[in-house]
Design a protein around this motif. Structure first.
Motif, short mmCIF file in Angstrom:
data_model
loop_
_atom_site.label_atom_id
_atom_site.label_comp_id
_atom_site.label_asym_id
_atom_site.label_seq_id
_atom_site.Cartn_x
_atom_site.Cartn_y
_atom_site.Cartn_z
N SER A 119 5.63 -8.18 -8.31
CA SER A 119 5.89 -7.58 -7.01
C SER A 119 4.71 -7.78 -6.06
N HIS A 144 2.06 -6.77 -3.30
CA HIS A 144 1.42 -5.46 -3.11
C HIS A 144 0.87 -5.36 -1.69
N LYS A 191 -2.04 -8.72 -8.44
CA LYS A 191 -0.76 -8.57 -9.13
C LYS A 191 -0.94 -8.55 -10.64
N PRO A 244 -3.46 -3.81 -13.94
CA PRO A 244 -2.52 -2.72 -14.23
C PRO A 244 -1.97 -2.04 -12.97
N GLU A 245 -0.77 -1.46 -13.14
CA GLU A 245 -0.03 -0.78 -12.07
C GLU A 245 -0.86 0.15 -11.19
N ASN A 246 -1.67 1.02 -11.83
CA ASN A 246 -2.34 2.07 -11.05
C ASN A 246 -3.46 1.55 -10.15
N ASN A 303 2.44 -1.33 -4.81
CA ASN A 303 3.43 -2.39 -4.61
C ASN A 303 4.27 -2.09 -3.38
N ASP A 315 6.94 0.47 -4.11
CA ASP A 315 6.64 1.79 -4.70
C ASP A 315 7.24 2.92 -3.87
N LYS A 320 -0.74 7.38 -6.90
CA LYS A 320 -1.75 6.32 -7.04
C LYS A 320 -2.93 6.57 -6.08
#
Ligand code: TYM
Length: 342
Positions: A13, A15, A212, A215-217, A221, A224, A232
């Motif tokens: 995704s 960001h 990308k 990690p997610e945190n 994105n 989100d 976040k």
């Protein structure tokens, strides 16, 4: 005549680093660039192959990336978005460039080192570089393919984030060498276009760019939902001071949040500091969450809508490739003649 080109990899995704750093610029160029300027935004799927990926996932990511571009405001009537791999001229030109690009130029590039998680500042011997760490030829010559993306269309301007500036310099070097070698001015030397948000940092480690592949945190994105954005931002790295300043040296995490705020609102860093200097960090983070949610909500509505219109999105990509390939084939024909293949 000018031509503006920039690419994005379909690797998961997009960001807010991508969005604030470049995508918003791609969109605004549709208004600010003269009507005679061609705008090309390829989704660079061949580049994505340099790190092995799940084929199904890659296919999905391509569509999702196209959807995000459209939702951000890329207008297919003004800009061409297309899949790089639909136009084989990219790889043919990359081959010509592979044949003239010294290995030494590529060994200085930082991206393959960071992708292999090697320390960029350590000194590699030639032997280490070539035998180390599973470095594949495609990843090593990635910037050559990027030069081909740009020069195939004789792009004059390339809107990019800071991490891509080194690749653009290499592109200029390749263009210049090619022109000299064949004693013809085939390629213009393309210039970067960067914005004040050219390097948005990770929410977790402000010494690294938002990416990308982390990690997610560490990133927000484009898709989100508000709760996740709030979470976040709340958990993002900060410090114990009770006011807001912009000081990238001593307060890099806060400076990054200020940069994001300014970019989202389209105001200057100074304006943010004047407006929020006396806020404590929690209050500022709440304000940042709010402006992010406000900015992303309409884009996300559009993302949702376009996810149900995959046929339309495919059609946009197909039309984009058809139009781009006319320019590509025309230029490649000239280049084939120049190198003596024709
Ligand atoms: P990619 O897919 O990693 O990123 C797309 C664009 O987003 C910018 N960017 C950022 N800007 C600010 N802050 C960040 N944290 C951030 N992260 C990413 C990138 O600089 C980029 O402009 N090699 C390119 C793709 C490419 C390309 C091209 C670009 C292939 N061919 C020709 C321009 C022209 C890449 O990996 O971008």
């Amino acid at each position: 005549p000018e031509l503006i080109l920039s690419g994005i990899q379909p690797t998961g995704s997009p960001h807010i680093g991508n969005f604030l750093g470049v995508l918003s610029k791609w969109v605004s160029l549709q208004q600010t660039a003269h009507d005679s300027v061609t705008l090309l935004y390829p989704i660079v799927d061949l580049h994505a192959l340099t790190i092995p990926r799940d084929p199904e996932q890659l296919k999905k990511s391509k569509i999702e990336t196209a959807i995000v571009l459209l939702a951000c405001g890329i207008d297919p009537a003004r800009s061409l978005i297309f899949e790089q791999s639909r136009i084989p001229a990219h790889t043919e030109l990359a081959w010509f460039f592979n044949c003239i690009t010294p290995m030494g130029w590529l060994s200085r590039m930082t991206q393959w080192k960071s992708k292999l998680k090697l320390k960029t500042n350590s000194q590699f011997s030639e032997h280490d570089v070539l035998s180390s760490s599973g470095l594949c030829l495609g990843l090593f010559s990635y910037p050559v393919l990027q030069a081909a993306d740009i020069l195939l269309y004789k792009a004059t301007h390339v809107p990019i984030g800071e991490d891509q500036v080194q690749h653009l310099e290499l592109t200029r070097d390749i263009a210049e060498m090619f022109n000299k070698m064949f004693r013809q001015n085939v390629f213009p030397l393309p210039l970067p276009i960067t914005t004040s948000a050219k390097r948005i940092m990770s929410l977790y480690d402000p010494s690294k760019k938002m990416s990308k592949s982390d990690p997610e945190n560490t990133r927000i994105n484009m898709s989100d939902p508000p709760e996740i954005i709030a979470e976040k931002i709340k958990k993002s790295t900060s410090d114990s001071l009770k006011y807001i300043t912009y000081d990238p040296e001593t307060r890099p995490a806060i400076a990054n949040l200020v940069t994001i705020y300014a970019a989202v609102q389209g105001i200057t860093i100074d304006q943010v500091v004047v407006e929020h200097g006396k806020s404590n960090i929690k209050t500022f983070k709440d304000a940042l969450t709010q402006v992010l949610v406000e900015k992303l909500s309409p884009i996300q509505k559009e993302i949702q809508r376009l996810r149900l219109e995959q046929g339309y999105v495919q059609q946009v990509l197909k039309n984009g490739a058809e139009k781009a390939s006319i320019i590509a084939e025309n230029n490649l024909d000239e280049i084939r003649r120049v190198v003596g293949l024709k």
